[in-house]
Design a protein around this motif. Structure first.
Motif, mmCIF file in Angstrom:
data_model
loop_
_atom_site.group_PDB
_atom_site.id
_atom_site.type_symbol
_atom_site.label_atom_id
_atom_site.label_comp_id
_atom_site.label_asym_id
_atom_site.label_seq_id
_atom_site.Cartn_x
_atom_site.Cartn_y
_atom_site.Cartn_z
ATOM 1 N N SER A 80 61.698 -28.547 9.463
ATOM 2 C CA SER A 80 63.138 -28.763 9.468
ATOM 3 C C SER A 80 63.427 -30.245 9.273
ATOM 4 N N GLU A 81 63.985 -30.589 8.115
ATOM 5 C CA GLU A 81 64.171 -31.993 7.776
ATOM 6 C C GLU A 81 65.411 -32.609 8.421
ATOM 7 N N GLN A 82 66.435 -31.767 8.735
ATOM 8 C CA GLN A 82 67.688 -32.282 9.293
ATOM 9 C C GLN A 82 68.301 -33.338 8.375
ATOM 10 N N LEU A 83 68.415 -33.007 7.085
ATOM 11 C CA LEU A 83 68.940 -33.939 6.094
ATOM 12 C C LEU A 83 70.083 -33.333 5.286
ATOM 13 N N GLY A 84 70.881 -32.487 5.929
ATOM 14 C CA GLY A 84 72.083 -31.984 5.292
ATOM 15 C C GLY A 84 73.260 -32.912 5.550
ATOM 16 N N ASP A 85 74.245 -32.932 4.642
ATOM 17 C CA ASP A 85 75.425 -33.774 4.854
ATOM 18 C C ASP A 85 76.480 -33.004 5.656
ATOM 19 N N LYS A 86 77.678 -33.573 5.775
ATOM 20 C CA LYS A 86 78.710 -32.959 6.606
ATOM 21 C C LYS A 86 79.191 -31.618 6.042
ATOM 22 N N GLN A 87 79.013 -31.431 4.745
ATOM 23 C CA GLN A 87 79.368 -30.148 4.115
ATOM 24 C C GLN A 87 78.151 -29.224 4.017
ATOM 25 N N HIS A 88 77.041 -29.640 4.609
ATOM 26 C CA HIS A 88 75.784 -28.884 4.624
ATOM 27 C C HIS A 88 75.165 -28.725 3.237
ATOM 28 N N ASN A 89 75.469 -29.678 2.362
ATOM 29 C CA ASN A 89 74.749 -29.812 1.104
ATOM 30 C C ASN A 89 73.548 -30.728 1.330
ATOM 31 N N PRO A 90 72.535 -30.656 0.460
ATOM 32 C CA PRO A 90 71.391 -31.558 0.615
ATOM 33 C C PRO A 90 71.774 -33.001 0.313
ATOM 34 N N GLN A 145 78.425 -20.315 9.055
ATOM 35 C CA GLN A 145 78.913 -20.090 10.413
ATOM 36 C C GLN A 145 77.765 -19.863 11.397
ATOM 37 N N ALA A 146 76.554 -19.860 10.895
ATOM 38 C CA ALA A 146 75.386 -19.589 11.745
ATOM 39 C C ALA A 146 74.317 -20.637 11.456
ATOM 40 N N LEU A 147 74.419 -21.763 12.149
ATOM 41 C CA LEU A 147 73.487 -22.874 11.965
ATOM 42 C C LEU A 147 72.512 -22.936 13.128
ATOM 43 N N GLY A 148 71.253 -23.160 12.812
ATOM 44 C CA GLY A 148 70.270 -23.350 13.874
ATOM 45 C C GLY A 148 70.293 -24.749 14.422
ATOM 46 N N LEU A 197 76.818 -25.342 19.123
ATOM 47 C CA LEU A 197 77.101 -25.008 17.730
ATOM 48 C C LEU A 197 77.830 -23.685 17.562
ATOM 49 N N CYS A 198 77.723 -22.800 18.543
ATOM 50 C CA CYS A 198 78.315 -21.465 18.377
ATOM 51 C C CYS A 198 78.579 -20.824 19.734
ATOM 52 N N GLU A 199 79.802 -20.344 19.924
ATOM 53 C CA GLU A 199 80.156 -19.699 21.192
ATOM 54 C C GLU A 199 79.612 -18.280 21.273
#
Length: 414
Positions: free
Chosen positions: A28-38, A67-70, A115-117
């Motif tokens: 898991s790189e954790q390198l997505g932007d605020k819009q979850h694009n690479p 809507q479902a992010l780890g 991240l999710c209720e």
């Protein structure tokens, strides 16, 4: 027999040739932007790995549902994504003759509370072993919801192909949604999606069918599966082998074997938090080779074993047994992107990894140093810097707190 099997090419049944037997397993790189694009850093990172000699890279988990992010900085691929940014990533990962496959995932109930209720899962069963403090109890999926997620997997696969990725991998391991459906511990439904193993594996079969319909027969589709969950009442080794046989019969192109879940993280090196590795496992380096030997007798589908490999001799020994066709490596690549080239150039090459530590075991556990330290190495490479094997674990913890606070150390993917 070639003394260095690692350098040998491999042809999949669809004709795609992978130039060597080294397979970068997903991290898991954790390198997505605020819009979850690479971000552009992902292209930099995968270009560096491609230049380092890897035959096939599998990306970190790309989510099929925004809507479902780890994790907070996950990349998502759906109709709202910027496909041009994904194409840049794919093109970078194909340098030097390498292949790059996108790992597709839905976390199910393994979504941190912040991240999710109300996450979704096969059944409304909370995670155990203290994890219920950090993860909300899920809502059981309706059948309509199940089909919607299957469609999301298919859409993401179609878009990955359009963007130029050379294959996709379904993430069916480590306790995420596909794994939850397979496990009788987490799937206690009484409809066609639960109960018997035949019903529990229906979800992954339908995901595979939907993807195959979108991408065609010539586009590689693989899967990452658990050898077992190592949890009482969970997914067993015998069930895993039946799933492997079923998917093999249906034409899946490549099967990677790992093991464990958040509740029992065997992908980190042992069957539970207290049980040591067997001497035979330590000698061979691979955590799941015993399983691979058994499953090879059942299927001819290309196999990958990931977890524990550090030296060329152990890798070649595994390949020479024919129990696996590829060697999965991950953390070694984060510390030395040239690791594949060095292995191919010298079959005796090895790179033992030390366990990063702050010197304070309690802080190591709370800050997840064994995970975060490798993330920082990937971020260095993504920024155009060299990895630093001597990177201070205490410094990594301090930087993470300064940038994101203690929230960054909420339970995360391994």
């Amino acid at each position: 027999m070639n003394l260095n099997q690692l350098s040998q090419p491999f042809s999949l049944s669809n004709g795609q040739v992978i130039k060597n037997r080294l397979f970068k397993s997903a991290m898991s790189e954790q390198l997505g932007d605020k819009q979850h694009n690479p971000t552009f850093g992902l292209a930099t990172l995968y270009k560096r790995w491609a230049k380092g000699g890897i035959g096939l890279s599998v990306t970190g988990n790309v989510m099929v549902d925004r809507q479902a992010l780890g994790e907070p900085k996950n990349v998502v691929l759906d109709e709202h994504s910027n496909l041009a940014l994904f194409s840049q990533w794919a093109e970078a990962g194909k340098q030097n003759g390498a292949q790059i496959w996108m790992q597709l995932n839905h976390p199910g109930k393994q979504i941190p509370k912040f991240l999710c209720e109300e996450p979704v899962a096969p059944s409304a069963i909370a995670l155990g072993r203290g994890l219920e403090k950090g993860f909300n109890t899920p809502r059981a999926l309706t059948e309509t919801g199940i089909y919607e997620i299957i469609s999301q997997f298919a859409t993401s696969a179609k878009l990955a192909k359009q963007a130029g990725f050379t294959g996709v991998q379904i993430h069916g391991a480590h306790g995420y949604l596909v794994s939850q459906f397979l496990s009788s511990r987490h799937n206690q439904r009484n409809d066609q999606w639960g109960g018997s193993l035949e019903n529990r594996l229906r979800f992954v079969v339908e995901v595979y069918r939907a993807i195959r319909k979108e991408v065609g027969d010539d586009f590689p589709v693989g899967i990452k599966l658990n050898s077992a969950d190592f949890m009482q009442g969970g997914f067993t080794e015998e069930e895993s082998m039946q799933v492997v046989q079923t998917l093999s019969d249906k034409g899946i192109d490549l099967i990677e074997i790992s093991g464990g879940t958040y509740e029992s993280p065997s992908m980190m090196g042992a069957k539970n938090n207290s049980e040591p590795l067997k001497a035979s496992t330590i000698k061979r380096e691979a955590y799941f080779m015993d399983y691979m030997v058994k499953v090879r007798k059942l299927v001819s589908t290309p196999l990958v074993v990931t977890g524990g490999f550090r030296t060329g001799p152990a890798m070649n020994e595994a390949l020479n047994t024919s129990a696996t066709d590829f060697i999965g490596i991950a953390r070694t690549m984060a510390v030395d992107p040239e690791f594949p080239n060095k292995l191919i150039g010298n079959p005796d090459h090895g790179m033992p990894l030390t366990v990063p530590t702050t010197g304070k075991p309690g802080l190591d556990k709370m800050a997840m140093v064994g995970l975060v330290w490798y993330e920082h190495q990937m971020w260095r490479i993504a920024a155009g810097k060299k990895a630093d094997p001597k990177l201070s674990a205490l410094g990594v913890v301090a930087k993470t707190i300064l940038s994101a606070g203690w929230l960054a150390f909420k339970k995360r993917r391994a």
